[in-house]
Design a protein around this motif. Structure first.
Motif, PDB file in Angstrom:
ATOM      1  N   THR A 199     -45.372 -44.545  26.201  1.00 13.21           N
ATOM      2  CA  THR A 199     -44.235 -43.790  26.667  1.00 13.21           C
ATOM      3  C   THR A 199     -45.104 -42.857  27.633  1.00 13.21           C
ATOM      4  O   THR A 199     -46.089 -42.300  27.399  1.00 13.21           O
ATOM      5  CB  THR A 199     -43.309 -43.152  25.617  1.00 13.21           C
ATOM      6  N   ASP A 243     -36.630 -43.505  28.780  1.00 13.64           N
ATOM      7  CA  ASP A 243     -35.256 -44.606  28.979  1.00 13.64           C
ATOM      8  C   ASP A 243     -35.314 -45.853  28.789  1.00 13.64           C
ATOM      9  O   ASP A 243     -34.475 -46.586  28.705  1.00 13.64           O
ATOM     10  CB  ASP A 243     -34.576 -44.119  30.172  1.00 13.64           C
ATOM     11  N   HIS A 244     -36.557 -46.341  29.148  1.00 15.07           N
ATOM     12  CA  HIS A 244     -36.955 -47.890  29.088  1.00 15.07           C
ATOM     13  C   HIS A 244     -37.795 -48.387  27.926  1.00 15.07           C
ATOM     14  O   HIS A 244     -38.088 -49.371  27.936  1.00 15.07           O
ATOM     15  CB  HIS A 244     -37.761 -48.013  30.371  1.00 15.07           C
ATOM     16  N   TRP A 245     -38.041 -47.630  26.983  1.00 23.55           N
ATOM     17  CA  TRP A 245     -38.464 -47.878  25.589  1.00 23.55           C
ATOM     18  C   TRP A 245     -37.595 -47.656  24.531  1.00 23.55           C
ATOM     19  O   TRP A 245     -37.161 -46.764  24.331  1.00 23.55           O
ATOM     20  CB  TRP A 245     -39.778 -46.918  25.330  1.00 23.55           C
ATOM     21  N   GLY A 246     -37.356 -48.761  23.911  1.00 23.61           N
ATOM     22  CA  GLY A 246     -36.661 -48.765  22.595  1.00 23.61           C
ATOM     23  C   GLY A 246     -37.310 -49.090  21.389  1.00 23.61           C
ATOM     24  O   GLY A 246     -38.104 -49.954  21.492  1.00 23.61           O
ATOM     25  N   THR A 277     -33.230 -46.061  22.408  1.00 20.27           N
ATOM     26  CA  THR A 277     -34.162 -45.445  23.458  1.00 20.27           C
ATOM     27  C   THR A 277     -35.046 -44.350  22.823  1.00 20.27           C
ATOM     28  O   THR A 277     -34.685 -43.524  21.857  1.00 20.27           O
ATOM     29  CB  THR A 277     -33.606 -45.043  24.566  1.00 20.27           C
ATOM     30  N   VAL A 278     -36.260 -44.204  23.447  1.00 21.23           N
ATOM     31  CA  VAL A 278     -36.895 -42.839  22.867  1.00 21.23           C
ATOM     32  C   VAL A 278     -36.413 -41.695  23.334  1.00 21.23           C
ATOM     33  O   VAL A 278     -36.294 -40.594  22.742  1.00 21.23           O
ATOM     34  CB  VAL A 278     -38.405 -43.140  23.458  1.00 21.23           C
TER      35      VAL A 278
END
Lengths: 66, 66, 66, 66, 66, 66
Positions: free
Chosen positions: A9, A50-53, A58-59
């Motif tokens: 991230t 916002d793009h890592w779950g 989401t983170v």
């Protein structure tokens, strides 16, 4: 000849830390598998929170809760 | 139906060059393997030179030496 | 220094066709972007038709219908 | 423990839509395969339309024609 | 929470070597970036030498010449 | 036009479960982002437990402890 892709991230890793990571991973491939460092490629992707779950969230949302 | 991912360092490739690359790779899959171009996807990733390592060093550092 | 990953379904591509694909893609990167072929890596993944979906269906199921 | 990577063109998906996508894909892995959501990672890549090709053409070029 | 993918040619790496690689890469992410090892995923892909190209040639062909 | 790659450990998922996963993920992309299912590709990789690490350990080793 190995190819390594590291996804993390985007949370403030410095250019110096990324350079150490590239150096360390390449060295591991030399030490453990006897690979040729000259053709060893390491690519780092820094991913927006916002793009890592994880855990379905989401983170960005996880960081807000802490 | 093939999927192709091309990773290059971000060092000034133009939109026109990328379009030619997408066209060329798709055509190779048609010519060599008889694939259907309509569902052939090509994705190009341009990677920051700080994030690309070869020989244990970042490309940023390699370019500086030249 | 580019890295290319080509994913195709496992449906009988020969070693000779794969070798031509590797050669062709590498040459495109030399011709269009001036990349160094010596450190250009191309990896082909052949994917089982049960593991490839398009239009929400596996390729195994699509092939059966034809 | 699954890892999912979703690549879409960068054409206006909102943070809320991406969060729903992460939540939905994670839930599918729980429902269909009984996976543990806590260690399920989903990474979304939004790709510039200049960098995405289909049918041998960039999405930028395809959108212009419509 | 990082995700690492290591691609190497299939040329006899042992399960013990792969386990050391997974352990070493995870430790680097802890040491350099302070990442949580519990959600750090490392996936190794061993690729057939027919499917790996460098310098426009398959590794199968390169090994034969030596 | 999206491309989705799902990586899971090879631990007995059936062809029917994988087909449902492909169908479900494609439907999510239609429902949430309005994507065209016809050009949506989903690729599943089943990874040997010796090749998947979490917490610095292979899944093979983790499963043995349970």
């Amino acid at each position: 000849m190995p190819y390594v892709n590291i996804k993390i991230t985007k949370e403030g890793a410095t250019a110096e830390q990324k350079a150490r990571l590239i150096q360390g991973v390449t060295q591991l491939l030399v030490d453990i598998l006897g690979k040729n460092p000259k053709t060893t490629i390491v690519v780092i992707d820094e991913v927006d929170t916002d793009h890592w779950g994880i855990g379905g969230e989401t983170v960005t949302s996880l960081r807000r809760k802490r």
